[in-house]
Design an enzyme around this catalytic site. Structure first.
Site, PDB file in Angstrom:
ATOM      1  N   HIS A 183     -30.568 -11.791  23.589  1.00 56.14           N
ATOM      2  CA  HIS A 183     -29.703 -11.082  24.545  1.00 56.14           C
ATOM      3  C   HIS A 183     -29.946  -9.581  24.457  1.00 56.14           C
ATOM      4  O   HIS A 183     -29.785  -8.980  23.406  1.00 56.14           O
ATOM      5  CB  HIS A 183     -28.227 -11.396  24.261  1.00 56.14           C
TER       6      HIS A 183
ATOM      7  N   TYR B 282     -17.067  -9.386  27.461  1.00 54.14           N
ATOM      8  CA  TYR B 282     -15.852  -8.969  26.754  1.00 54.14           C
ATOM      9  C   TYR B 282     -14.927  -8.384  27.811  1.00 54.14           C
ATOM     10  O   TYR B 282     -15.276  -7.395  28.454  1.00 54.14           O
ATOM     11  CB  TYR B 282     -16.175  -7.904  25.698  1.00 54.14           C
TER      12      TYR B 282
ATOM     13  N   PRO C 165     -13.185 -10.795  14.840  1.00 55.52           N
ATOM     14  CA  PRO C 165     -14.479 -11.246  15.371  1.00 55.52           C
ATOM     15  C   PRO C 165     -14.999 -10.468  16.580  1.00 55.52           C
ATOM     16  O   PRO C 165     -16.128 -10.696  17.019  1.00 55.52           O
ATOM     17  CB  PRO C 165     -14.217 -12.707  15.740  1.00 55.52           C
TER      18      PRO C 165
ATOM     19  N   LYS D 290     -19.398  -9.342  13.691  1.00 57.45           N
ATOM     20  CA  LYS D 290     -20.012  -8.788  12.481  1.00 57.45           C
ATOM     21  C   LYS D 290     -19.854  -9.635  11.220  1.00 57.45           C
ATOM     22  O   LYS D 290     -20.531  -9.396  10.226  1.00 57.45           O
ATOM     23  CB  LYS D 290     -19.432  -7.382  12.192  1.00 57.45           C
TER      24      LYS D 290
ATOM     25  N   TYR E  83     -23.461  -2.643  17.940  1.00 57.19           N
ATOM     26  CA  TYR E  83     -23.468  -4.056  18.322  1.00 57.19           C
ATOM     27  C   TYR E  83     -24.753  -4.749  17.865  1.00 57.19           C
ATOM     28  O   TYR E  83     -24.710  -5.864  17.340  1.00 57.19           O
ATOM     29  CB  TYR E  83     -23.290  -4.203  19.849  1.00 57.19           C
TER      30      TYR E  83
HETATM   31  P1  RFL Z   1     -17.390 -19.218   4.623  1.00 57.24           P
HETATM   32  O1  RFL Z   1     -18.183 -19.621   5.820  1.00 57.24           O
HETATM   33  O2  RFL Z   1     -15.913 -19.220   4.730  1.00 57.24           O
HETATM   34  O3  RFL Z   1     -17.845 -20.166   3.425  1.00 57.24           O
HETATM   35  C1  RFL Z   1     -17.162 -20.186   2.190  1.00 57.24           C
HETATM   36  C2  RFL Z   1     -17.328 -21.568   1.569  1.00 57.24           C
HETATM   37  O4  RFL Z   1     -16.717 -21.584   0.273  1.00 57.24           O
HETATM   38  C3  RFL Z   1     -16.048 -22.827   0.096  1.00 57.24           C
HETATM   39  N1  RFL Z   1     -15.009 -22.663  -0.953  1.00 57.24           N
HETATM   40  C4  RFL Z   1     -15.092 -23.225  -2.178  1.00 57.24           C
HETATM   41  N2  RFL Z   1     -16.020 -24.000  -2.745  1.00 57.24           N
HETATM   42  C5  RFL Z   1     -15.790 -24.416  -4.017  1.00 57.24           C
HETATM   43  N3  RFL Z   1     -14.663 -24.090  -4.730  1.00 57.24           N
HETATM   44  C6  RFL Z   1     -13.712 -23.312  -4.184  1.00 57.24           C
HETATM   45  N4  RFL Z   1     -12.626 -22.990  -4.879  1.00 57.24           N
HETATM   46  C7  RFL Z   1     -13.904 -22.832  -2.856  1.00 57.24           C
HETATM   47  N5  RFL Z   1     -13.172 -22.050  -2.017  1.00 57.24           N
HETATM   48  C8  RFL Z   1     -13.857 -21.977  -0.876  1.00 57.24           C
HETATM   49  C9  RFL Z   1     -15.477 -23.117   1.484  1.00 57.24           C
HETATM   50  O5  RFL Z   1     -15.173 -24.486   1.658  1.00 57.24           O
HETATM   51  C10 RFL Z   1     -16.615 -22.633   2.382  1.00 57.24           C
HETATM   52  O6  RFL Z   1     -17.510 -23.674   2.705  1.00 57.24           O
HETATM   53  O7  RFL Z   1     -17.810 -17.775   4.114  1.00 57.24           O
HETATM   54  P2  RFL Z   1     -19.240 -16.993   4.180  1.00 57.24           P
HETATM   55  O8  RFL Z   1     -20.355 -17.885   3.701  1.00 57.24           O
HETATM   56  O9  RFL Z   1     -18.986 -15.687   3.532  1.00 57.24           O
HETATM   57  O10 RFL Z   1     -19.540 -16.771   5.734  1.00 57.24           O
HETATM   58  C11 RFL Z   1     -18.765 -15.882   6.494  1.00 57.24           C
HETATM   59  C12 RFL Z   1     -18.712 -16.343   7.954  1.00 57.24           C
HETATM   60  O11 RFL Z   1     -18.332 -17.708   7.976  1.00 57.24           O
HETATM   61  C13 RFL Z   1     -17.738 -15.495   8.796  1.00 57.24           C
HETATM   62  O12 RFL Z   1     -17.817 -14.143   8.431  1.00 57.24           O
HETATM   63  C14 RFL Z   1     -18.052 -15.601  10.309  1.00 57.24           C
HETATM   64  O13 RFL Z   1     -17.863 -16.896  10.762  1.00 57.24           O
HETATM   65  C15 RFL Z   1     -17.171 -14.633  11.107  1.00 57.24           C
HETATM   66  N6  RFL Z   1     -17.337 -14.769  12.560  1.00 57.24           N
HETATM   67  C16 RFL Z   1     -18.423 -14.191  13.210  1.00 57.24           C
HETATM   68  N7  RFL Z   1     -19.369 -13.520  12.515  1.00 57.24           N
HETATM   69  C17 RFL Z   1     -20.465 -13.002  13.147  1.00 57.24           C
HETATM   70  O14 RFL Z   1     -21.303 -12.365  12.470  1.00 57.24           O
HETATM   71  N8  RFL Z   1     -20.681 -13.158  14.509  1.00 57.24           N
HETATM   72  C18 RFL Z   1     -19.789 -13.831  15.278  1.00 57.24           C
HETATM   73  O15 RFL Z   1     -20.053 -14.010  16.467  1.00 57.24           O
HETATM   74  C19 RFL Z   1     -18.584 -14.346  14.652  1.00 57.24           C
HETATM   75  N9  RFL Z   1     -17.669 -15.021  15.351  1.00 57.24           N
HETATM   76  C20 RFL Z   1     -16.395 -15.464  13.313  1.00 57.24           C
HETATM   77  C21 RFL Z   1     -16.583 -15.576  14.725  1.00 57.24           C
HETATM   78  C22 RFL Z   1     -15.282 -16.064  12.717  1.00 57.24           C
HETATM   79  C23 RFL Z   1     -14.363 -16.742  13.472  1.00 57.24           C
HETATM   80  N10 RFL Z   1     -13.267 -17.335  12.790  1.00 57.24           N
HETATM   81  C24 RFL Z   1     -12.862 -18.658  12.965  1.00 57.24           C
HETATM   82  C25 RFL Z   1     -12.635 -16.635  11.681  1.00 57.24           C
HETATM   83  C26 RFL Z   1     -15.683 -16.253  15.503  1.00 57.24           C
HETATM   84  C27 RFL Z   1     -14.544 -16.795  14.877  1.00 57.24           C
HETATM   85  C28 RFL Z   1     -13.540 -17.502  15.768  1.00 57.24           C
HETATM   86  C1  PHB Z   2     -19.042 -16.556  19.378  1.00 54.34           C
HETATM   87  O1  PHB Z   2     -19.928 -16.953  20.154  1.00 54.34           O
HETATM   88  O2  PHB Z   2     -18.390 -17.334  18.677  1.00 54.34           O
HETATM   89  C2  PHB Z   2     -18.745 -15.113  19.319  1.00 54.34           C
HETATM   90  C3  PHB Z   2     -19.580 -14.218  19.981  1.00 54.34           C
HETATM   91  C4  PHB Z   2     -19.300 -12.855  19.938  1.00 54.34           C
HETATM   92  C5  PHB Z   2     -18.199 -12.404  19.233  1.00 54.34           C
HETATM   93  C6  PHB Z   2     -17.379 -13.296  18.545  1.00 54.34           C
HETATM   94  C7  PHB Z   2     -17.653 -14.672  18.594  1.00 54.34           C
HETATM   95  O3  PHB Z   2     -17.911 -11.087  19.241  1.00 54.34           O
END
Ligand code: RFL
Ligand code: PHB
Length: 400
Positions: free
Chosen positions: A72, A201, A293, A297, A385
């Site tokens: 993109h 957005y 989100p 990042k 971004y």
């Molecule tokens: P995770 O993915 O939460 O993984 C942590 C793992 O640790 C396990 N765990 C344990 N295991 C053993 N013993 C314990 N005591 C434990 N406690 C926990 C858990 O089960 C889990 O499997 O963390 P990690 O690896 O640091 O990854 C971070 C990302 O998942 C997170 O930052 C992103 O998803 C955030 N995020 C986005 N980030 C982006 O860079 N671009 C995006 O477009 C974006 N969109 C988003 C998002 C997060 C969202 N939500 C739901 C918060 C969109 C959303 C809606």
């Molecule tokens: C997503 O596709 O889940 C997504 C994309 C951009 C964002 C947050 C989430 O800023």
């Protein structure tokens, strides 16, 4: 059991670190509380910066991201009923982002780990970290009703926001910074073509909207909702109706609706822990910091922490130098605070806050206007971004 690096959490941070360490010949074991299917079932991030893709390249797990990821070059902003394109590539000297879901990144990392025969222990609930201030730390976990111990040289706390790692750092050392936002995001995934080729957005009087995607046939939409809303109360029809109301007829011209594959509500939070290392425990990813989100990042920061941690551990094992370990926290935190600032700013600019009066709404409108009219302001958005460089001190050179 004994290993060089015990990794807690098989999310993207833990699995990427495991793969990078394996490539460098450093032995590691991943402990994960959930099952693989549960981990893959969490629908989260969708946008990868180049830095994250570079790290997937280095780990040897980027083939599918390059083949199936969507490049993109721009994003769209909607406010006051009008559409504006931010040309990321033109404003940043050719940079872009890759739209490729976190689920797929995780799947690729799981497959690579399995193919390499590396130890991942699922349904292993880590309950305690011990002796982290010594050279012989250990991880105590529960599996199948039994308590076990993993001995190691270092512990990587990649266990997300609710994990045990951060809580193992003494309160006298730990400093946390937090802002909780007074709303959440209701996300919906559906097998329908995206409403537009690029992410949208939208700031609207009924609240924020994000139109995102996972592929040319799978869409991901988000609506700003009050924290008091429950996902069970949002039928698919109610979601599509609200999306149409907020976006307006023009932006919805190509909207295709269909049954949801997943719907969930996520609260929005900014959170940072300092320091990110204590003794032989390193925190990486959501275990150390959370961003709302809006700036996409979270996963990207998790990846850059892992990049610095891989550097620190290879310095230690291969170069016999403590430099990377000593600088780990500072290097990560500089990038973390930049992304925190951007995510907070972009959230504040694009969402409706109930406490906003007429004046605050006018300020938001004026800033959005400036953002799309001024090249300097658009460039600042685009530069953040697509992602700042790993080391922020090189930013001036990058821009020159
Ligand atoms: P995770 O993915 O939460 O993984 C942590 C793992 O640790 C396990 N765990 C344990 N295991 C053993 N013993 C314990 N005591 C434990 N406690 C926990 C858990 O089960 C889990 O499997 O963390 P990690 O690896 O640091 O990854 C971070 C990302 O998942 C997170 O930052 C992103 O998803 C955030 N995020 C986005 N980030 C982006 O860079 N671009 C995006 O477009 C974006 N969109 C988003 C998002 C997060 C969202 N939500 C739901 C918060 C969109 C959303 C809606
Ligand atoms: C997503 O596709 O889940 C997504 C994309 C951009 C964002 C947050 C989430 O800023």
């Amino acid at each position: 059991m004994r290993t060089q690096v015990a990794i807690i959490g098989a999310g993207p941070a833990g699995l990427l670190l495991g793969q990078l360490l394996h490539k460098a010949g450093i032995d590691n074991v991943v402990l994960e509380r959930q099952t693989p299917d549960y981990v893959l079932g969490r629908i989260r991030a969708g946008v990868l910066e180049k830095t994250a893709v570079d790290l997937l390249d280095l780990a040897g797990v980027s083939q599918r991201a390059h083949q199936e990821g969507l490049v993109h070059d721009g994003i769209e902003l909607i406010f006051d009923g009008a559409r504006h394109r931010i040309d990321l590539a033109e404003l940043t000297g050719g940079k872009h982002v890759t739209v490729y879901g976190q689920t797929e990144v995780t799947r690729d990392l799981m497959d690579a780990r399995k193919a390499a025969g590396l130890a991942t222990i699922y349904e292993a609930d880590v309950v305690r970290l011990e002796d982290i201030e010594t050279h012989t730390p250990q991880v105590r976990y529960r599996q199948g009703g039994e308590e076990r111990v993993l001995q190691c040289d270092f512990i990587a706390g990649c266990d997300g926001f609710h994990g045990v790692s951060r809580k193992s750092i003494p309160a006298s050392v730990l400093r946390t910074y937090e802002r909780v936002y007074p709303f959440g995001w209701l996300g919906m995934l559906a097998d329908v073509p995206p409403v537009s080729d690029e992410l949208i957005y939208a700031h609207t009087p009924r609240g924020f909207v994000l139109c995102s995607m996972r592929s040319k046939t799978r869409s991901r939409y988000y609506l700003q909702v009050p924290l008091s809303d429950h996902v069970e109360d949002w039928s698919d029809n109610a979601f599509w109706d609200e999306l149409r109301l907020r976006l307006g007829a023009d932006a919805c011209r190509n909207l295709v609706t269909g049954p949801s594959l997943e719907k969930s509500i996520a609260p929005l939070r900014s959170f940072v822990t300092e320091p990110m290392r204590h003794g032989r425990l390193f925190l990486a990813g959501d275990a150390a910091h959370i961003v709302p989100p809006t700036g996409a990042k979270g996963l990207n920061l998790a990846a850059s922490d892992v990049g610095f941690l891989h550097e620190a551990l290879t310095d230690h094992y291969l170069e016999k130098s403590a430099s990377g370990i000593e600088h780990y926290s500072k290097r990560c935190l500089e990038r973390v605070w930049s992304a925190e600032r951007f995510s907070w700013w972009f959230t504040t600019l694009t969402h409706r806050f109930s406490e906003m009066g007429e004046f605050e709404l006018k300020m938001q409108a004026a800033e959005l206007n400036y953002l799309v009219k001024s090249r300097a302001a658009s460039s600042a958005l685009a530069e953040n971004y697509v992602g700042l460089p790993m080391r922020i001190e090189s930013l001036l050179e990058t821009c020159a």
